[in-house]
Design an enzyme around this catalytic site. Structure first.
Site, PDB file in Angstrom:
ATOM      1  CB  CYS A  90     -10.002   1.567   5.329  1.00  0.00           C
ATOM      2  SG  CYS A  90     -10.432   0.057   6.223  1.00  0.00           S
ATOM      3  CB  CYS A 173     -15.012  -3.537   3.637  1.00  0.00           C
ATOM      4  SG  CYS A 173     -13.732  -3.542   2.351  1.00  0.00           S
ATOM      5  CB  CYS A 400      -6.401 -11.737 -13.236  1.00  0.00           C
ATOM      6  SG  CYS A 400      -6.229 -13.524 -13.040  1.00  0.00           S
TER       7      CYS A 400
END
Length: 443
Positions: A90, A173, A400
């Site tokens: 990226c 992205c 999470c």
């Protein structure tokens, strides 16, 4: 006689100015990775965290913040790179705050997260201190996100920079599904023209399993119908303008046909932009299969699904023949989940309750199996209730956040539960975020 006034001296001495930051270049050896993906070194008997550095590397770094117990440094150069170092793909990596691990090879990312989960399990249970790493659920390392939440400010559409409220403009992205990137590249100019140079807004993109991409905008100020309709006409398929909400006045509503989120090859959830759905569809489907393997739902038995959302796990459990009670907070969401279950002819009862308040938590006396999938705050109140239950025998905890998982496992262990198995699920490749599944049974 006049009253005498007494003055209290409120003068405060000026604070001593902070000493100037040492700008010397540090030569550091990186020992390990912190949980947030930064390299960990030691210098002058203090821990130094270095973003972008990897274990076994020798690096040049410079202080950016100094604290009493640790310091933070920025990476200047890597003089001795680690074998697992790779080039980030990226162009805005390490400026954008979305990723932290693109410089680490993907197999090493998976191993890093397995080790983090292993440490949590070892702390929670004496039975899990073996050297065997938990199994891993993985999918594609890029292009896995089916939804994205971007910010808009001063003419820039993108993601927040690392440790900053500044925005990094993004039109592509590598974490997003190809359909979302196509919409970004085709629609960013139209969105910017609609919002103008001074607006502040949030833009949500959501991909349906039929390829449509819904665009939802939340902005400051009023929403004008004519300008909203112009934006809707300018969007190029597969994008469509779902809605625009302003902080003042009425919202604009466009096409509101439900999107579809596939929880399996046979089942899809209808959802609206802004609803919570797991970003990584392939990993989520494997997580559902793992939970099914642990819970072994049988025809007619009752299973409780806490923090059920739209029914991500409830649908699969009920499709296997179990009766399911799904509990969460949010009447509108649960109403839509109930309508979906009814349309499919599934035995699911959805209940609205605040699961962070122990007084609102009700355990069905005939439910011996429980699944819980809480947000990052964990499920402390629920776990305290489960630990005191005499009927619940099996728990599957979908987490999470490792810190709240460790806290909640300790509570369940005190209540007589032990970890039977655990799996790391890499829901968020290229980031330090850790998703995990833990199977517990009562001793």
């Amino acid at each position: 006689m006049s009253k005498q006034r007494h003055h209290i001296n409120t003068f405060k001495p000026a604070k001593k100015p902070k000493p100037a930051l040492d700008t010397a270049v540090l030569k550091l050896h990186i020992d390990s990775l912190a949980d947030d993906g930064r390299g960990v070194a030691r210098h002058d008997n203090k821990v130094v965290f270095v973003g972008g550095a990897l274990p076994n590397e020798t690096v040049d770094a410079q202080y950016v913040r100094r604290h009493k117990r640790y310091d933070e440094a920025t990476l200047l150069a890597v003089s001795k790179p680690a074998e697992q170092r790779v080039d980030a793909i990226c162009p805005v990596y390490q400026r954008c705050g979305g990723c932290q691990l693109q410089h680490l090879s993907y197999p090493s990312q998976v191993s890093f997260k397995q080790q983090r989960l292993q440490r949590v399990l070892a702390a929670a249970s004496a039975n899990t201190e073996s050297a065997t790493l938990p199994a891993a659920i993985t999918g594609s390392e890029f292009g896995y996100r089916h939804r994205a939440r971007l910010s808009y400010h001063n003419g820039v559409l993108g993601f927040k920079a690392q440790a900053s409220h500044n925005l990094v403009g993004v039109e592509n992205c590598p974490l997003l599904a190809a359909e979302l990137n196509a919409v970004l590249s085709q629609s960013t100019a139209a969105i910017a023209e609609f919002l103008g140079d001074k607006a502040t807004a949030e833009v949500v993109l959501s991909l349906s399993d039929d390829g449509r991409v819904a665009l939802k905008i939340k902005k400051e100020g009023f929403v004008y119908a004519k300008r909203s309709a112009v934006l809707a006409d300018k969007l190029v398929a597969p994008a469509f303008l779902h809605s625009i909400e302003g902080s003042k006045g009425a919202a604009w509503r466009g096409e509101n046909a439900p999107l579809r989120y596939p929880v399996s090859e046979a089942l899809s959830l209808p959802f609206q932009p802004g609803d919570f759905t797991q970003v990584n569809i392939a990993v989520n489907q494997q997580m559902i299969q793992q939970c099914m393997a642990w819970l072994k739902p049988e025809s007619g038995e009752l299973i409780s699904d806490y923090f059920c959302g739209l029914g991500n796990f409830s649908l699969a459990l009920a499709s296997a023949g179990a009766r399911v009670v799904g509990v969460d907070v949010g009447e509108a969401m649960l109403r839509r989940a109930s309508q979906q279950a009814k349309a499919l002819g599934l035995a699911i009862e959805y209940r609205n309750a605040d699961l962070f308040d122990a007084e609102n938590i009700v355990l069905d006396v005939t439910s011996q199996k429980v699944l819980l999938d809480p947000p990052r705050a964990g499920a402390k109140a629920l776990c305290e209730v489960l630990a005191q239950s005499k009927t619940v025998q099996t728990i599957v905890y979908v987490s999470c956040d490792p810190a709240t998982l460790a806290r909640d496992l300790a509570i369940l262990q005190e209540g007589g539960f032990a970890v039977a198995d655990a799996v790391m699920a890499d829901m968020f490749p290229q980031t330090y975020h850790l998703e995990s599944l833990v199977h517990l049974t009562r001793n």
